[in-house]
Structure formats: structure tokens, C-alpha cells
Design an enzyme around this catalytic site. Sequence first.
Site, PDB file in Angstrom:
ATOM      1  N   GLU A 106      -1.889 -14.169  -4.014  1.00 57.14           N
ATOM      2  CA  GLU A 106      -2.173 -14.017  -2.965  1.00 57.14           C
ATOM      3  C   GLU A 106      -2.823 -13.901  -1.837  1.00 57.14           C
ATOM      4  OE1 GLU A 106       1.423 -11.069  -2.270  1.00 57.14           O
ATOM      5  OE2 GLU A 106       0.220  -9.878  -1.153  1.00 57.14           O
ATOM      6  N   ALA A 124       3.114  -6.732  10.066  1.00 55.91           N
ATOM      7  CA  ALA A 124       3.577  -5.902  10.362  1.00 55.91           C
ATOM      8  C   ALA A 124       4.275  -6.188  11.822  1.00 55.91           C
ATOM      9  CB  ALA A 124       3.085  -4.613  10.388  1.00 55.91           C
ATOM     10  N   HIS A 150       5.776 -15.086   2.924  1.00 58.00           N
ATOM     11  CA  HIS A 150       6.568 -13.470   2.783  1.00 58.00           C
ATOM     12  C   HIS A 150       6.856 -13.727   4.455  1.00 58.00           C
ATOM     13  CE1 HIS A 150       3.490 -11.121   0.282  1.00 58.00           C
ATOM     14  NE2 HIS A 150       3.815 -12.699  -0.154  1.00 58.00           N
ATOM     15  N   ASP A 162       7.556  -2.325   5.997  1.00 57.61           N
ATOM     16  CA  ASP A 162       7.354  -0.901   6.143  1.00 57.61           C
ATOM     17  C   ASP A 162       7.395  -0.647   7.884  1.00 57.61           C
ATOM     18  OD1 ASP A 162       6.682  -0.387   3.896  1.00 57.61           O
ATOM     19  OD2 ASP A 162       4.154  -0.904   3.757  1.00 57.61           O
ATOM     20  N   LYS A 204      20.045  -6.983  -4.118  1.00 53.36           N
ATOM     21  CA  LYS A 204      18.551  -8.003  -4.080  1.00 53.36           C
ATOM     22  C   LYS A 204      19.109  -8.636  -4.832  1.00 53.36           C
ATOM     23  CE  LYS A 204      14.712  -5.226  -3.424  1.00 53.36           C
ATOM     24  NZ  LYS A 204      13.690  -4.645  -2.327  1.00 53.36           N
ATOM     25  N   GLN A 207       5.293  -4.061  -7.498  1.00 59.54           N
ATOM     26  CA  GLN A 207       4.107  -3.650  -6.624  1.00 59.54           C
ATOM     27  C   GLN A 207       3.122  -2.955  -7.573  1.00 59.54           C
ATOM     28  OE1 GLN A 207       3.756  -3.695  -2.892  1.00 59.54           O
ATOM     29  NE2 GLN A 207       5.225  -5.728  -3.235  1.00 59.54           N
TER      30      GLN A 207
END
Length: 294
Positions: free
Chosen positions: A18, A52, A78, A110, A169, A180
Site C-alpha cells: 500500500e 480524508a 481506495h 473518518d 459489508k 487494520q
Amino acid sequence: MTSVLERLRGERPVFSVEFFPPRDAADEAALWHAIRELEQLDPAYMSITYGAGGSSRDGTIRSIARVATETTLVPMAHLTAVNHSVAELRNVIGWYAAVGVRNILALRGDPLGDPYGEWVPHPDGLSYAEELVTLVRSLGDFCVGVSAFPYGHPRSPDLATDTAHLVRKFDAGADFGIAQLFFEAEDFLRLRDRVAAAGCAAPLIPGIMPLTTPRTLAKTIELSGVHAPRRLLDRLEPLAGDAKAFRAEGLDAVTELCERLLAEGVPALHFYTFNRSKATRELVGRLGLVPARA
């Protein structure tokens, strides 16, 4: 375009990497050096994060498009619902499809400014990751991943509720989950057990941070949302003033964690690279995850 799910179905475990979008020309040069170094090791897929509120949206699309057209890598982009209307999300998903990206990590994201603050959805947007999964799947033949939380999402009241949210989901159409950060193999394995007990067989991939510096240790603590185990701190904290020794001990600790996970049958390990390649290359070499042709 090859899907992430296809890359997870091989006979041997694999790894993925990533990155985050570059902020300037120097960042871009470092990112592409790392991408080219890791491309030689044939990761199952690579992903690029999404800032974000879409703050790095254009950089993510540009970088993912270049990966799709200029490399042999399988790209995954993403996507978050933060500060986006459904119309804007449809537009981003369309951009991904247009550049040849068919793998998307669908995240609610978030709240802006405070990851642990109150979630306020866009008035014309979505409130839950499962809604984003449904939207992505409705717009094309995408392979969709979601996030999973070994210690539970910070806003989940308990692990049972968090597991139910994760399973929803998958029920909405997600193909796999990426866990995570966590510190103990058992923390991930208990997550896997909870999902299996709920009747869900979707693959879960552990997220791994190479512990090369005190900064990466602090970042792992921050992102996991829990205190690091005392035995790990006892190994690493006395070495904080010796960069070489800290790096060596940190990579040993991560190697031990990964070895346990592989022994328990995980299909892949997902490495957070900080847009560098050296530590990840060392780890996948130690773990025997480099294909013979690499």
C-alpha cells in the site's frame, strides 16, 4: 483486469503493498522508485490511499492510472464516503473504471479533522461502508474490498456489533477484507474466527506495518487504537536511540508475527510501505513470498 480475489486464490500465500499519493515532485519520485522496486517481486496487488474528504482524490486517480497503464501490477484504488455526494462518488468510480481499475477498497472513512469525532454524512451522501459497497457493485464489474478491525471499530460498542457490521459489508457484495493494524497474531485470528462463526467465508488479509523506526511504532499504536503489548515495547523502546538496532529488532518482531499468521493459513499479507520499498523487500524475502521468477 485481474481482480484481487483471483490473486488470492493461488496455492501459496502472497503479499500486497500500500502507498499514499505524492504531495510534490520529490514525493512522486520516491513513490515511483518504491513501486518499481516492488514490482519486480510481483505483489498480488498494490493499493493507493484516498485522503480524508477526497483531499488526495486527484493524486490517487493520477497515480492509479499510471500504475494501470505503465506497470505489470494489479492496482486497487481506495474510495471513501467522507464529504462526497453520491453523484461525486459515482464520478470517481467512473474515473477508476475509465483508467482500467477494477479493484476498489470501499471505506466509509473518518470524520474530517478528528478520526474519533462524530460522523456527519454528506447531505446527499452515504452513511455506511456497506452502502458504498452496494454503490460500487451497482456501477460495474468491480472487485470490492472493505476494512476490518481486529479490536473493533472505535465507534462500535462491542466486538459482536462490530462483527455484525463487517458481515453486512460482505453481504452487500464485498469480496474480501483487509484488517487494520494489530500487534498480536491472536488478535487477527480471533477476528477471523468471529467472522467465520457468523457464517461468512470471505477472505481476510492482515495489515502489516514494518517496524523500522520509533515513528512507525507510534503510527501503529495510533492506527490500531490500542496500547502496544508490554513485551513488544520492552524489545523496542530501549533501542530508540540506536536506529540500526531498532530497525533490526523491529523487523525481527514483524517477521515473527508474519510467520505465525502464515502458519495459520492466511492467504496474503498486506504491507504498509510509507512509500518506501526496502523493509518490505526484506520481509517478503525472509518469509519466502518472493516468486521464483523474481
